[in-house]
Design a protein around this motif. Sequence first.
Motif, PDB file in Angstrom:
ATOM      1  N   ALA A 336       0.899  -1.088  -0.081  1.00 15.32           N
ATOM      2  CA  ALA A 336      -0.070   0.244  -0.011  1.00 15.32           C
ATOM      3  C   ALA A 336       0.568   1.433  -0.035  1.00 15.32           C
ATOM      4  O   ALA A 336       0.602   1.786  -0.537  1.00 15.32           O
ATOM      5  N   GLU A 337       1.690   1.410   0.868  1.00 14.78           N
ATOM      6  CA  GLU A 337       3.394   2.343   0.930  1.00 14.78           C
ATOM      7  C   GLU A 337       3.210   2.389  -0.558  1.00 14.78           C
ATOM      8  O   GLU A 337       3.718   3.937  -1.112  1.00 14.78           O
ATOM      9  N   ALA A 338       4.030   1.414  -1.047  1.00  9.84           N
ATOM     10  CA  ALA A 338       4.411   1.620  -2.325  1.00  9.84           C
ATOM     11  C   ALA A 338       3.825   2.823  -4.002  1.00  9.84           C
ATOM     12  O   ALA A 338       4.022   2.922  -4.277  1.00  9.84           O
ATOM     13  N   MET A 339       2.249   1.393  -3.104  1.00  6.68           N
ATOM     14  CA  MET A 339       1.440   2.258  -4.927  1.00  6.68           C
ATOM     15  C   MET A 339       0.900   3.909  -4.410  1.00  6.68           C
ATOM     16  O   MET A 339       0.994   4.453  -5.035  1.00  6.68           O
ATOM     17  N   ALA A 340       1.022   4.093  -2.722  1.00  8.85           N
ATOM     18  CA  ALA A 340       1.169   5.187  -2.531  1.00  8.85           C
ATOM     19  C   ALA A 340       1.489   6.163  -3.088  1.00  8.85           C
ATOM     20  O   ALA A 340       2.255   7.459  -3.326  1.00  8.85           O
ATOM     21  N   ALA A 341       3.158   5.644  -2.841  1.00  6.38           N
ATOM     22  CA  ALA A 341       4.368   6.515  -3.054  1.00  6.38           C
ATOM     23  C   ALA A 341       4.464   6.612  -4.755  1.00  6.38           C
ATOM     24  O   ALA A 341       5.262   7.547  -5.295  1.00  6.38           O
ATOM     25  N   GLY A 342       4.280   5.326  -5.752  1.00  2.39           N
ATOM     26  CA  GLY A 342       4.124   5.272  -7.126  1.00  2.39           C
ATOM     27  C   GLY A 342       2.778   6.425  -7.647  1.00  2.39           C
ATOM     28  O   GLY A 342       3.606   7.250  -8.638  1.00  2.39           O
ATOM     29  N   ILE A 343       2.104   6.382  -7.220  1.00  6.87           N
ATOM     30  CA  ILE A 343       0.876   7.404  -7.349  1.00  6.87           C
ATOM     31  C   ILE A 343       0.801   8.785  -7.583  1.00  6.87           C
ATOM     32  O   ILE A 343       1.396   9.479  -8.384  1.00  6.87           O
ATOM     33  N   ARG A 344       1.317   9.068  -6.464  1.00  6.78           N
ATOM     34  CA  ARG A 344       1.998   9.867  -6.031  1.00  6.78           C
ATOM     35  C   ARG A 344       3.350  10.954  -7.259  1.00  6.78           C
ATOM     36  O   ARG A 344       3.104  11.783  -7.882  1.00  6.78           O
ATOM     37  N   SER A 345       4.392   9.767  -7.343  1.00  2.00           N
ATOM     38  CA  SER A 345       5.822  10.354  -8.049  1.00  2.00           C
ATOM     39  C   SER A 345       4.625  10.506  -9.490  1.00  2.00           C
ATOM     40  O   SER A 345       5.587  11.284  -9.715  1.00  2.00           O
ATOM     41  N   ARG A 346       4.513   9.432 -10.266  1.00  2.00           N
ATOM     42  CA  ARG A 346       4.131   9.519 -11.230  1.00  2.00           C
ATOM     43  C   ARG A 346       3.353  10.860 -11.293  1.00  2.00           C
ATOM     44  O   ARG A 346       2.884  11.462 -12.933  1.00  2.00           O
ATOM     45  N   ALA A 347       2.263  11.029 -10.848  1.00  2.25           N
ATOM     46  CA  ALA A 347       1.354  11.970 -10.994  1.00  2.25           C
ATOM     47  C   ALA A 347       1.743  13.880 -10.981  1.00  2.25           C
ATOM     48  O   ALA A 347       1.091  14.175 -10.878  1.00  2.25           O
ATOM     49  N   GLY A 348       3.314  13.627 -10.280  1.00  2.74           N
ATOM     50  CA  GLY A 348       3.430  14.929  -9.070  1.00  2.74           C
ATOM     51  C   GLY A 348       2.453  15.161  -8.652  1.00  2.74           C
ATOM     52  O   GLY A 348       2.364  16.902  -9.014  1.00  2.74           O
ATOM     53  N   VAL A 349       2.143  15.295  -7.741  1.00  2.70           N
ATOM     54  CA  VAL A 349       0.739  15.558  -6.985  1.00  2.70           C
ATOM     55  C   VAL A 349       0.784  15.928  -4.994  1.00  2.70           C
ATOM     56  O   VAL A 349       2.414  15.023  -5.169  1.00  2.70           O
ATOM     57  N   THR A 350       0.305  16.916  -4.206  1.00  4.50           N
ATOM     58  CA  THR A 350       0.757  16.846  -2.829  1.00  4.50           C
ATOM     59  C   THR A 350       0.534  15.152  -1.710  1.00  4.50           C
ATOM     60  O   THR A 350       0.865  15.046  -1.730  1.00  4.50           O
ATOM     61  N   VAL A 351      -0.631  14.769  -2.082  1.00  3.50           N
ATOM     62  CA  VAL A 351      -1.074  13.354  -1.425  1.00  3.50           C
ATOM     63  C   VAL A 351      -1.509  12.119  -2.958  1.00  3.50           C
ATOM     64  O   VAL A 351      -2.359  11.844  -3.833  1.00  3.50           O
ATOM     65  N   GLY A 352      -0.395  10.962  -2.017  1.00  4.49           N
ATOM     66  CA  GLY A 352      -1.012  10.013  -3.118  1.00  4.49           C
ATOM     67  C   GLY A 352      -1.231   9.088  -2.368  1.00  4.49           C
ATOM     68  O   GLY A 352      -0.651   8.679  -0.879  1.00  4.49           O
TER      69      GLY A 352
END
Length: 414
Positions: A336-352
């Motif tokens: 779950a942590e890796a998924m949150a980090a992955g989507i946040r990094s790829r989307a360039g957003v504040t919250v993943g």
Amino acid sequence: MHACIIAVGSELLTPFRVDTNSLAITERLNTIGYAVRLKTIVGDTVDELAQVVSSALVWADLIVLTGGLGPTEDDVTRDAVARVLQVPLEEDRAVVERIRARFVRRGMTMPDINRRQAMVPRGATLLDNANGTAPGLWIEHGRTAIVLLPGPPREMTSMLDAVIAERLAPRSGGAGLFRRVMKITGRTESDVDQQAQPIYGAWTSRAIPISTTILAMLGQIELHLTARAESRASADAALDAAVVELRTALGDAVYSVDGRPLEAVVGELLRARHATIAVAESCTGGLLASRLTDVPGSSDYVERGAVCYSNRAKTEWLGVTEALLARHGAVSEQVAEAMAAGIRSRAGVTVGVGVTGIAGPGGGTAEKPVGTVAIAVQTDDDARVRTFQFTGGREMVKFQASQAALNLVRLLLR
């Protein structure tokens, strides 16, 4: 003042038609101080309807009947009320002519059966129906007012509003029932009530009494506060103080005091911080993104969502390593942590946000039973991860997971 609402119609006792009129009637009556003590649906049987009306006359200040005023044999509302009041039904010729003229304007001849709609219990006052043929009726019997309204909502609503403005509101003198809805998540009903009851238990004896109802709903608890007051201003003051008392006791578990859903609260927090969000979902299948985008204006802060159901999708789209999946399994806080980090990094957003779990009915194990869901939320400054164990069927697990994810975002941003 106590009110009884009777919806008439055998079709309302089937799975194919829902009684929505009672909700509209309740809302309007509450605003002028009437407490609805009974709602019931009665089929098109004159004997049964007469029994219900007779029983309500014992205690009700107001009885509102909706439906059963049509021209056919199964439209028995007038007959039942006349039987209870022991008065005859008499044809009103003016009503007959109005109905006839309505048919003529449409290029039609009035069927003789429509004369039934002109049958009026002796002593009743006619209520004009601008949107249909059946007039409503107003009857005063001792301390009780009886109102007969047509069933079609388009006809019923306009007639009800006129009755309230012209006949019922003047009796209230501006008094009414005023409500607040407090929404709580992350706590059980018994836990909430154990803390809240000593507080709200004392409110009924105050100068402006407040009654409280606690409702357990999927993923949340609601506290409905109802103040009976002479004016909205005095009710608001009492309710404001009551809300402060409960918020102090219940703390961060309270997410809304004005009825807003959790997704709207989260959206306001994101907008206030000029923050953006992206979500990576597995077991919720896009429900979290759907709820976030249900809020008007959510394009200000929702950047994207990805449904990564398979391990391959988690790896290819989010960068979750195969080694991590093999070591901890797809349903784990690490993934779950890796998924949150992955989507946040790829989307360039504040919250993943990352959500992974087992919605069921299959797929569970002794170690990770159905309902196990891991949720992670990450920002530059903070991160939260938690494993939940939800109960219920597949849809219930998915909704509770989306609720828990939204709440973790709220707690991180508050």
